[in-house]
Design a protein around this motif. Sequence first.
Motif, mmCIF file in Angstrom:
data_model
loop_
_atom_site.group_PDB
_atom_site.id
_atom_site.type_symbol
_atom_site.label_atom_id
_atom_site.label_comp_id
_atom_site.label_asym_id
_atom_site.label_seq_id
_atom_site.Cartn_x
_atom_site.Cartn_y
_atom_site.Cartn_z
ATOM 1 N N UNK A 168 0.838 -1.208 0.000
ATOM 2 C CA UNK A 168 0.000 0.000 0.000
ATOM 3 C C UNK A 168 0.870 1.253 0.000
ATOM 4 N N UNK A 169 2.008 1.203 0.676
ATOM 5 C CA UNK A 169 2.909 2.354 0.687
ATOM 6 C C UNK A 169 3.523 2.582 -0.687
ATOM 7 N N UNK A 170 3.746 1.502 -1.440
ATOM 8 C CA UNK A 170 4.349 1.626 -2.767
ATOM 9 C C UNK A 170 3.323 1.962 -3.846
ATOM 10 N N UNK A 171 2.157 1.308 -3.797
ATOM 11 C CA UNK A 171 1.217 1.395 -4.916
ATOM 12 C C UNK A 171 -0.150 1.965 -4.547
ATOM 13 N N UNK A 172 -0.399 2.223 -3.272
ATOM 14 C CA UNK A 172 -1.747 2.643 -2.890
ATOM 15 C C UNK A 172 -2.732 1.509 -3.130
ATOM 16 N N UNK A 173 -3.843 1.804 -3.791
ATOM 17 C CA UNK A 173 -4.862 0.798 -4.070
ATOM 18 C C UNK A 173 -4.658 0.108 -5.419
ATOM 19 N N UNK A 174 -3.541 0.390 -6.094
ATOM 20 C CA UNK A 174 -3.352 -0.116 -7.459
ATOM 21 C C UNK A 174 -2.148 -1.034 -7.587
ATOM 22 N N UNK A 175 -1.875 -1.842 -6.581
ATOM 23 C CA UNK A 175 -0.758 -2.785 -6.669
ATOM 24 C C UNK A 175 -1.049 -3.852 -7.720
ATOM 25 N N UNK A 176 -0.047 -4.273 -8.494
ATOM 26 C CA UNK A 176 -0.259 -5.344 -9.486
ATOM 27 C C UNK A 176 -0.784 -6.613 -8.818
ATOM 28 N N UNK A 177 -1.709 -7.291 -9.492
ATOM 29 C CA UNK A 177 -2.332 -8.476 -8.899
ATOM 30 C C UNK A 177 -1.310 -9.557 -8.566
ATOM 31 N N UNK A 178 -0.284 -9.687 -9.385
ATOM 32 C CA UNK A 178 0.718 -10.735 -9.167
ATOM 33 C C UNK A 178 1.563 -10.488 -7.912
ATOM 34 N N UNK A 179 1.526 -9.266 -7.383
ATOM 35 C CA UNK A 179 2.309 -8.946 -6.195
ATOM 36 C C UNK A 179 1.476 -8.959 -4.916
ATOM 37 N N UNK A 180 0.172 -9.007 -5.031
ATOM 38 C CA UNK A 180 -0.694 -8.814 -3.882
ATOM 39 C C UNK A 180 -0.626 -9.982 -2.897
ATOM 40 N N UNK A 181 -0.491 -9.646 -1.623
ATOM 41 C CA UNK A 181 -0.591 -10.634 -0.553
ATOM 42 C C UNK A 181 -2.009 -10.591 0.009
ATOM 43 N N UNK A 189 -7.446 -3.808 0.934
ATOM 44 C CA UNK A 189 -7.919 -3.113 -0.253
ATOM 45 C C UNK A 189 -9.400 -3.374 -0.487
ATOM 46 N N UNK A 190 -9.824 -4.623 -0.274
ATOM 47 C CA UNK A 190 -11.231 -4.963 -0.450
ATOM 48 C C UNK A 190 -12.102 -4.213 0.554
ATOM 49 N N UNK A 191 -11.640 -4.122 1.793
ATOM 50 C CA UNK A 191 -12.396 -3.406 2.815
ATOM 51 C C UNK A 191 -12.426 -1.913 2.532
ATOM 52 N N UNK A 192 -11.292 -1.372 2.123
ATOM 53 C CA UNK A 192 -11.193 0.058 1.853
ATOM 54 C C UNK A 192 -12.066 0.472 0.668
ATOM 55 N N UNK A 193 -12.137 -0.378 -0.358
ATOM 56 C CA UNK A 193 -12.872 -0.032 -1.583
ATOM 57 C C UNK A 193 -14.304 -0.554 -1.596
ATOM 58 N N UNK A 194 -14.750 -1.174 -0.486
ATOM 59 C CA UNK A 194 -16.119 -1.700 -0.437
ATOM 60 C C UNK A 194 -17.123 -0.565 -0.610
ATOM 61 N N UNK A 195 -18.089 -0.783 -1.506
ATOM 62 C CA UNK A 195 -19.071 0.260 -1.801
ATOM 63 C C UNK A 195 -20.064 0.417 -0.658
ATOM 64 N N UNK A 196 -20.466 -0.694 -0.075
ATOM 65 C CA UNK A 196 -21.448 -0.637 1.003
ATOM 66 C C UNK A 196 -21.302 -1.819 1.933
ATOM 67 N N UNK A 197 -22.159 -1.848 2.958
ATOM 68 C CA UNK A 197 -22.086 -2.896 3.969
ATOM 69 C C UNK A 197 -22.413 -4.265 3.393
ATOM 70 N N UNK A 198 -23.068 -4.314 2.241
ATOM 71 C CA UNK A 198 -23.434 -5.600 1.638
ATOM 72 C C UNK A 198 -22.204 -6.394 1.194
ATOM 73 N N UNK A 199 -21.054 -5.728 1.025
ATOM 74 C CA UNK A 199 -19.843 -6.426 0.600
ATOM 75 C C UNK A 199 -19.033 -6.968 1.780
ATOM 76 N N UNK A 200 -19.360 -6.545 2.993
ATOM 77 C CA UNK A 200 -18.589 -6.959 4.160
ATOM 78 C C UNK A 200 -18.709 -8.450 4.492
#
Length: 309
Positions: free
Chosen positions: A245-258, A265-276
């Motif tokens: 997140x420090x390097x890429x913010x919300x746009x880290x390459x998928x192949x690098x994601x832990x 990222x999923x929690x931060x970008x969730x549109x509403x409570x229905x995604x929780x």
Amino acid sequence: MPQGEIKDKKTLSLHGKKNLGFYIAIMAFPVLQFCIFYIGVNFSSLFLAFQKIDVLSGDITWTFSNFSNLFKEFSSTTLLSDTVRMSLINYLISLICGTSLGLFFSYYISKKLVGSMFYRVVLFLPSIISSIVLVTIYKFFVEEVVPAFWFDTTGKTIKGLLENFDTRFFAIAFYVVFIGFGTSVLMYSNSMSEIDPEIIEAGELDGVSGIKEFWYITLPMVFPTLKTFLIIGVAGIFTSQMELFSFYGEAAPEKLQTFGYYLYNQTESAIGVSEYPRIAALGILLTCIAVPLTFLVKYLLDKYGFSEN
């Protein structure tokens, strides 16, 4: 009972009440914080994992579909399996490189060899400097300084280490290992400094070399500290973000994601409570894997680890 003795008991009782009041005042806030942000949040996540929330009406339905959908995602897409793979690779790198080098640097510092205090300060700096500041400096170094140095040396042009697909993982892994030295080196070197000097002197009189001293004397004596770091490392396999997140913010390459980065990222970008509910189910699933694995590692370390005797 003598009057003086009664007065002393009243004084002690008053001091005890004052100490109890001070203790309650000091502990009230952290206990409240623990209850809200740990117990409350985790219980909420546990309930959410078995819920399905309608987007329009907000109606809640109790279901196991969140877990079944996750198993389907694991089998039909590569994103979740890639995050598992990257989480394990990140853990292994930290375990092999970070732990071994951390112990080596700590041993060097504890022996008070040339430059030991300088290395101690440099290795601890990442723990007291802002992560964003360090990442900014590091990005400038690997993206601008390294290509410029390579061009001046060889006359060839190369991409920055983060821009280049083949080198960006190693560049980030190096950074993660380096910033992990701060706390571990401080704890290891402090544990090594508490070893009885007479034990070290006895080994030196017997002709023990530096390597043997490290393996047979130092390592067993600091093993309780090492064991703590090893257990914490296992428990954090699925929560480490690898500083993405420090390097890429919300746009880290998928192949690098832990998994740690993916969940955040999923929690931060969730549109509403229905995604929780899906995110909570994924967290519960990972907990079911991490908890027994952590206890297994603790059992193996207790049974087969170094002994101080």
